[in-house]
Design a protein around this motif. Structure first.
Motif, PDB file in Angstrom:
ATOM      1  N   ALA A   2       0.827  -1.196   0.000  1.00 44.45           N
ATOM      2  CA  ALA A   2       0.000   0.000   0.000  1.00 44.45           C
ATOM      3  C   ALA A   2       0.869   1.257   0.000  1.00 44.45           C
ATOM      4  CB  ALA A   2      -0.888  -0.007   1.229  1.00 44.45           C
ATOM      5  N   LYS A   8      -2.880   2.012   3.777  1.00 44.00           N
ATOM      6  CA  LYS A   8      -2.138   1.371   4.865  1.00 44.00           C
ATOM      7  C   LYS A   8      -3.047   1.101   6.057  1.00 44.00           C
ATOM      8  CE  LYS A   8       2.323   3.288   3.572  1.00 44.00           C
ATOM      9  NZ  LYS A   8       3.359   4.277   3.846  1.00 44.00           N
ATOM     10  N   THR A  11      -5.292  -1.869   5.304  1.00 47.25           N
ATOM     11  CA  THR A  11      -4.641  -3.176   5.477  1.00 47.25           C
ATOM     12  C   THR A  11      -4.514  -3.538   6.946  1.00 47.25           C
ATOM     13  OG1 THR A  11      -2.445  -2.169   5.347  1.00 47.25           O
ATOM     14  CG2 THR A  11      -3.345  -3.060   3.311  1.00 47.25           C
TER      15      THR A  11
END
Length: 88
Positions: A2, A8, A11
């Motif tokens: 990412a 980010k 995730t």
């Protein structure tokens, strides 16, 4: 990998949810397994007691999108039918 901060974060969130969902799926499968074991042993009372715990677990898993709603309903229906066959 990412690149953006939002990706980010996504995730990280996915990783947290995956751990939780795996735990819930394992717990659900274990409760279903106890019902199936009781059915295999021919113990109707134990199967009924285990089913009282397994049915809510299946339906909650369906509500939380761990398994599909129809999948949960089908499992409950089949297990109930197998327990009913033990009475004969």
């Amino acid at each position: 990998m990412a690149n953006t901060t939002s990706a980010k974060k996504a995730t990280r969130k996915i990783a947290r949810r995956t751990v939780i969902n795996k735990s819930r799926r394992t717990q659900m499968r274990g409760s279903v397994r106890t019902v199936e074991d009781a059915i295999k042993n021919g113990d109707r009372t134990a199967a009924l007691e285990a089913m009282k715990r397994a049915e809510p677990e299946l339906m909650q898993a369906a509500q939380r999108n761990i398994i599909h709603k129809n999948n949960a309903s089908r499992k409950v229906s089949r297990l109930t039918h197998q327990i009913a066959k033990l009475a004969k």
